[in-house]
Motif scaffolding. Structure first.
Motif, short mmCIF file in Angstrom:
data_model
loop_
_atom_site.label_atom_id
_atom_site.label_comp_id
_atom_site.label_asym_id
_atom_site.label_seq_id
_atom_site.Cartn_x
_atom_site.Cartn_y
_atom_site.Cartn_z
N SER A 1 0.87 -1.19 0.00
CA SER A 1 0.00 0.00 0.00
C SER A 1 0.90 1.23 0.00
O SER A 1 1.72 1.40 0.90
CB SER A 1 -0.90 0.01 1.24
N ALA A 2 0.73 2.10 -0.99
CA ALA A 2 1.67 3.21 -1.13
C ALA A 2 0.97 4.50 -1.52
O ALA A 2 -0.17 4.50 -1.99
CB ALA A 2 2.73 2.86 -2.18
N SER A 3 1.68 5.60 -1.30
CA SER A 3 1.30 6.92 -1.81
C SER A 3 -0.11 7.33 -1.39
O SER A 3 -0.36 7.56 -0.21
CB SER A 3 1.45 6.91 -3.34
N ALA A 4 -1.04 7.45 -2.32
CA ALA A 4 -2.40 7.88 -2.00
C ALA A 4 -3.05 6.95 -0.98
O ALA A 4 -3.86 7.40 -0.15
CB ALA A 4 -3.24 7.95 -3.28
N SER A 5 -2.73 5.67 -1.02
CA SER A 5 -3.26 4.73 -0.02
C SER A 5 -2.82 5.13 1.37
O SER A 5 -3.59 5.04 2.34
CB SER A 5 -2.77 3.30 -0.31
N GLU A 6 -1.57 5.57 1.48
CA GLU A 6 -1.03 5.96 2.78
C GLU A 6 -1.64 7.27 3.26
O GLU A 6 -1.81 7.48 4.47
CB GLU A 6 0.49 6.05 2.69
N ILE A 7 -1.97 8.16 2.34
CA ILE A 7 -2.63 9.41 2.72
C ILE A 7 -3.98 9.10 3.36
O ILE A 7 -4.32 9.65 4.43
CB ILE A 7 -2.81 10.32 1.48
N VAL A 8 -4.77 8.24 2.74
CA VAL A 8 -6.09 7.89 3.27
C VAL A 8 -5.96 7.16 4.60
O VAL A 8 -6.64 7.51 5.59
CB VAL A 8 -6.88 7.04 2.26
N ALA A 9 -5.10 6.15 4.65
CA ALA A 9 -4.95 5.37 5.88
C ALA A 9 -4.47 6.24 7.04
O ALA A 9 -4.98 6.15 8.16
CB ALA A 9 -3.97 4.21 5.64
N ALA A 10 -3.48 7.12 6.78
CA ALA A 10 -2.94 7.98 7.83
C ALA A 10 -3.98 8.98 8.31
O ALA A 10 -4.11 9.24 9.51
CB ALA A 10 -1.70 8.71 7.31
#
Length: 481
Positions: A300-309
């Protein structure tokens, strides 16, 4: 002082400043000119004197890639042959017939038709072999070249020569009219009887499951529509699966985060030549009245990390799974050659709402702050074999076999030919421990985990597992799709 003298003094001051700036910039301009001459000289020497003839364009593209390679892994040059494909991925739309394809032993095979597309409506089935496109054999042709022949402007025709499963001796021709194909980025766990995604994973507890495989221009809109349907069905909990999601558009990640958070910062970005930008949630339309889990893993990277964070920092959702990839940089797509090629250049970095870093730098170790880690007690790591088993199981469950049509009838069967055995069946069904942990948490939040006497309540059977077993039993008994 006379006005004339004041004007004269101001003019002298402006001229002085201009001359000082020119003097300061002159060394830089001279240095740049010298560097440009160095590059041109090297390029011309290679072009004229290399032992074999060279393609000047390939040489230039290699030089650009070499320059960007000195920056970071995410900055790159998108050449003319790849830019159309890149644009399709980010926009989520293209003109085509709507099939997923793969190549094996030089033969092009349909993995799955996309529901509602020209190929699906014409009866193209999973497992069909495509032998020719517009009368041209595609055996052994690179997949990229095949895709360029299948795609095209909306409303244009393309004729395929197809061998229908279980591979008739004589191929059949079918002419399809291309349409705008929406790339699916919002998916469920399984399909219903009409081949549409069924987003309600646990009917008893009304727990929904939505999987995002990319962040395109269409993703937020499609997700909103799916959530409206689920609200109408009485959704009480949601699992948002971002595993194996490499990211996509920053704007899409912000829009999706905003669906679940009613206030506060979503993400902030800062570039070398730009002021810090902060993006905040808006209350209108927020869905925050049900428990929620975000599934992530090391891919899970980039935009996925923005949402999760964002959802984790605002305590809107529990994060379950594995520590994410750690890509905290933003790439700007700069079109070149009038939109025929582009630079994907890292122009900013981003930080999560609590201000902490997400990016994993080359010298980062496991003890450093980067990525998005699961909440305490919710770390569930897959072994390499579990990752492989997940993909095998996921591929089977994602596949749409197709529907009856004139093409199927022309092949002399009822559309229920037995699916080709790929030899990858496992001895036992795959157990998704990460999803199981997510469902357990939401059921607990809904008060479904314990009975009235306080003893653990028998875990509800997931509808997806039940449907899978029923489907396997039906296939074994009737030898159908």
């Amino acid at each position: 002082m006379p006005q004339k003298n004041v004007v004269s003094l101001l003019l002298v001051a402006v001229i002085a400043v201009f001359c000082w700036q020119a003097a300061q910039s002159a060394p830089r301009e001279d240095q740049d000119a010298e560097l440009y001459r160095l590059f041109v000289d090297a390029f011309e020497h290679v072009d004229r004197n290399y032992v074999k003839g060279v393609d000047r364009r390939k040489l230039m593209e290699a030089a650009i890639n070499g320059m960007l390679g000195e920056l970071d892994p995410y900055s790159n040059f998108i050449d003319q042959s790849h830019y159309r494909q890149f644009d399709r991925q980010t926009s989520g739309q293209f003109g085509g017939i709507g099939i997923q394809i793969s190549e094996k032993d030089g033969i092009l095979t349909v993995i799955s038709p996309l529901v509602g597309t020209p190929a699906y409506e014409a009866g193209v089935l999973a497992g069909d072999r495509i032998l020719e496109v517009n009368g041209e054999s595609i055996r052994g042709m690179p997949l990229r070249d095949v895709v360029s022949r299948l795609t095209g402007p909306e409303g244009t025709d393309v004729t395929l020569s197809i061998q229908h499963r279980p591979y008739d001796k004589e191929p059949k021709e079918v002419t399809l009219k291309r349409a705008i194909i929406n790339i699916e980025s919002v998916l469920g766990d399984s399909h219903d009887k009409n081949d549409a995604w069924d987003f309600m994973l646990d009917d008893d507890n009304k727990i929904a499951y939505i999987r995002l495989n990319a962040f395109t221009k269409q993703t937020a809109e499609d997700l909103t529509e799916a959530l409206k349907e689920l609200e109408a069905e009485g959704m009480k909990g949601l699992v948002l699966d971002l595993r194996y999601n490499p990211g996509g558009l920053l704007e899409s990640a912000i829009q999706i985060s905003d669906l679940f958070v009613d206030e506060g910062k979503i993400v902030s970005t800062k570039g070398r030549n730009t002021i810090e930008r902060k993006f905040f949630a808006k209350k209108d339309g927020t869905l925050d009245e049900f428990p929620m889990v975000v599934l992530v893993n090391s891919s899970s990277a980039s935009a996925s990390e923005i949402v999760a964070a964002c959802l984790q920092d605002h305590q809107r959702a529990i994060v379950v799974g594995e520590r994410t990839w750690g890509k905290g940089s933003v790439q700007n797509v700069i079109e070149l050659e009038g939109g025929k090629s582009a630079l994907k250049l890292t122009t900013a970095s981003y930080r999560r709402p609590n201000g902490k870093n997400i990016h994993r730098f080359p010298d980062s170790d496991e003890e450093d702050e980067w990525g998005v880690s699961p909440n305490d007690g919710f770390l569930v790591e897959f072994s390499p074999e579990e990752h492989r088993s997940y993909f095998r199981d996921r591929q089977k469950r994602d596949r749409v076999l197709g529907k009856r049509s004139e093409l199927i009838k022309a092949n002399g069967d009822d559309g229920n030919a037995k699916e080709e055995d790929n030899g990858d069946d496992e001895a036992k069904p795959f157990e998704d421990r990460q999803l199981k942990k997510a469902l357990s948490y939401i059921r607990e939040q809904l008060g479904e985990e314990k009975g009235k006497d306080g003893a653990p309540k028998e875990e509800a059977t997931d509808k997806a597992d039940t449907e899978k077993k029923d489907a396997e039993a039906t296939a074994d008994a009737a030898e159908t799709d």
